[in-house]
Design a protein around this motif. Structure first.
Motif, short mmCIF file in Angstrom:
data_model
loop_
_atom_site.label_atom_id
_atom_site.label_comp_id
_atom_site.label_asym_id
_atom_site.label_seq_id
_atom_site.Cartn_x
_atom_site.Cartn_y
_atom_site.Cartn_z
N ARG A 126 0.84 -1.19 0.00
CA ARG A 126 0.00 0.00 0.00
C ARG A 126 0.88 1.25 0.00
NH1 ARG A 126 -2.79 -3.37 -1.25
NH2 ARG A 126 -4.87 -3.96 -0.51
N ASN A 132 -4.78 3.23 -3.03
CA ASN A 132 -4.93 2.17 -2.02
C ASN A 132 -6.33 1.58 -2.05
OD1 ASN A 132 -2.31 2.54 -1.16
ND2 ASN A 132 -2.84 3.94 0.50
N ASN A 161 -7.49 -2.28 -2.78
CA ASN A 161 -8.43 -3.03 -1.94
C ASN A 161 -9.57 -3.60 -2.77
OD1 ASN A 161 -6.91 -2.38 0.31
ND2 ASN A 161 -8.13 -0.56 0.82
#
Length: 577
Positions: A331, A348, A352
């Motif tokens: 990340r 990020n 996800n």
């Protein structure tokens, strides 16, 4: 420059250099213009004072001259000399002229010309008078006096020395009896008005009469050099009149021109611009120092700003590189609250979401494989095979081999279609053929006739559908819908293409289903234990959802007149679609 940091650094430095250089140049040009303007204004003021002082002196000389030309004593002496021709009278005239000469220091001498007698009387110490003056010289003087007002540039009629400036006024006594000249020496004009202007900045300075003839200059130039300078002056100030004060500027020189309103004498001078701006040398060094200091400070600030801007970019670039190498758990570090921070946060969140989608895809593929395995690798239930084989056995004993062969062929085709592992899709026409074999076997088992009507549109017959997607629905209609014992069972199967959608409808005239039964059937996850296959309605629902998602739909509509099952899915003619 492949690095963003170097691009940012160079961009900031370029902006700083251009800005600092521009400001420095603007200030320098403005300073030079201010110095030049101040010099011009100061010089114009000085020139105006000089030309006003000169004009005032010329007026005073002229007033003395007019007074002398109107003196009755001088007129009487002229008349006396004209009559008696005695030198004593000329000597007395000299005394009168000397008395007027002493009244103004600007007057170097008076010349009294008795034109009819060709005699010139002077206030000078020697000679006091000259008896023989060429008549043409007198006529030339008279002609110039008639054509031009103000002071004239005349040669000395006695000594023949260099020209001097002179006012000429006629003496009238019942006609013109003579001419009186008030002379002003060139040296007087030079020392009183020109010499004080000579300095390192002034290149040329001249005093001219109203005809632009040179009275005196600030240097020793003569002849062609003076003529050339006068022509330059006339070209630049040809439209300037009496009382005017003008300035002309070219790339190298500043020209000043002032003409007196009374005497119409002109003061002309030229100045080297480089000399005027010589004081800017120190100013240039000062501005150059400021520029160098500004560039050093700009370089330090640019380096700091480039590092500050590049840090989040470098962090995000490193994260992208690790992700491209397969490290999806990496990340980006959010180290700022600006657009780069927002970009890192969104990146990020994107990672996800990608991880979540990958997990969902893996799970969906697993469920899809399980459903296909369940649909394609089912087992024929022993109870069904037992009853069917017994029926075939009794038919062989009673009806003969022909019909038995047909039944066995139908059963074999049905088994091949259900057990085969070749492909997950069949065309609608192939699926209908399976249904025909299945219905024939069911008719044989129940020893009754099940009326089945097929309305398959030609465009729909070649559409691909999942294998055995219709058989469980027809089986459900035969086993739980219509009353086989009554022998009036009817099943209608239709398929049409509407736009890009395939619409399949299976309708029976059975006992129908309640809404609760329909809800339980569609939401059930219990596998079948009876029937031809272990593939039930829940499996049909799951496979439609796995293959087509929200593009497919399975609907039940039922009442006491029967049940209608509607299947909607995309019309596809190739498995890749």
């Amino acid at each position: 420059m492949r690095s963003i940091r170097s691009k940012v650094l160079v961009s900031i430095l370029l902006i700083a250099v251009i800005t600092a250089s521009g400001i420095t140049v603007i200030f320098y040009v403005k300073s030079a213009a201010t110095i030049e303007e101040n010099y011009i204004a100061s010089n114009q003021q000085q020139n105006r004072q000089i030309i006003e002082s000169l004009d005032q002196a010329m007026q005073e000389v002229y007033h003395v001259l007019v007074e002398a030309s109107c003196d009755e004593a001088i007129k009487a002496k002229i008349k006396e000399y004209t009559t008696e021709k005695e030198d004593k009278t000329l000597a007395e005239m000299v005394g009168l002229l000397q008395s007027y000469n002493e009244r103004d220091t600007a007057i170097s001498s008076f010349h009294l010309i008795i034109s009819d007698e060709q005699v010139l009387v002077t206030s000078e110490a020697y000679p006091k008078y000259k008896k023989v003056i060429e008549r043409r010289s007198i006529q030339a003087l008279i002609k110039e006096t008639e054509n031009q007002a103000g002071p004239l540039l005349l040669n000395n009629l006695i000594s023949g020395r260099r020209p001097h400036l002179a006012f000429v006024e006629p003496i009238n006594d019942n006609g013109t009896v003579g001419y009186l000249c008030a002379n002003i020496e060139e040296r007087y004009l030079y020392y009183n008005y020109i010499s004080e202007m000579r300095n390192d900045t002034i290149k040329e300075v001249m005093l001219l009469d109203q005809k632009n003839e040179v009275i005196t200059t600030g240097d020793d130039r003569q002849g062609e050099a003076l003529t050339k300078t006068v022509k330059v002056m006339e070209g630049k100030f040809k439209d300037s009149g009496a009382g005017s004060q003008d300035v002309s500027i070219d790339e190298e020189t500043i020209y000043f021109y002032s003409r007196a309103p009374f005497s119409r004498c002109a003061l002309y001078l030229s100045v080297d611009r480089e000399t005027v701006l010589g004081d800017l040398t120190e100013l240039r060094l000062y501005y150059a120092g400021i520029l160098v200091i500004s560039l050093i400070v700009a370089s330090i600030l640019a380096s700091y700003l480039a590092r500050l801007i590049y840090r989040p970019v470098q962090n995000l670039t490193s994260t992208v590189k690790h992700v491209s190498e397969g490290e999806l758990s990496t990340r980006a570090q959010v180290i700022s609250r600006d657009e780069m921070g927002d970009l890192a946060t969104e990146f990020n969140q994107m990672l996800n979401q990608i991880e979540l989608l990958i997990k969902e895809l893996i799970e969906k593929e697993r469920l899809k494989k399980d459903a296909e395995l369940e649909a394609l690798q089912y087992q024929v239930t022993p109870h069904f095979m037992y009853n069917t084989l017994n029926s075939i056995k009794y038919a062989a004993l009673i009806k003969g081999e022909r019909e038995l062969a047909d039944l066995i062929e139908s059963f074999v085709e049905l088994l091949q279609a259900s057990i085969s592992k070749k492909g997950a899709f069949l065309t609608v026409s192939e699926e209908v053929h399976i249904l025909q074999n299945y219905v024939r076997l069911q008719e044989f088992r129940s020893n009754t006739t099940i009326k089945t009507v097929y309305n398959i549109e030609p465009a729909a017959s070649n559409c691909l559908i999942p294998r055995l997607i219709l058989q469980p629905i027809v089986e459900n209609a035969i086993l739980h819908g219509i009353d086989i014992k009554k022998g009036n069972g009817l099943i209608l199967i239709s398929a049409v293409v509407s736009g890009e959608r395939l619409e399949i409808e299976i309708k029976d005239n059975g006992r129908g289903m309640s809404k609760e039964q329909i809800r339980t059937l569609l939401n059930s996850k219990v596998k079948k234990t009876k029937g031809f296959t272990a593939v039930g309605i829940p499996n049909v629902r799951d496979r439609l959802e796995l293959y087509y998602g929200e593009k497919s739909q399975l609907r039940y509509v039922s009442d006491d007149r029967g049940t209608t099952v509607m299947i909607y899915l995309p019309a596809a003619y190739d498995e890749k679609e």
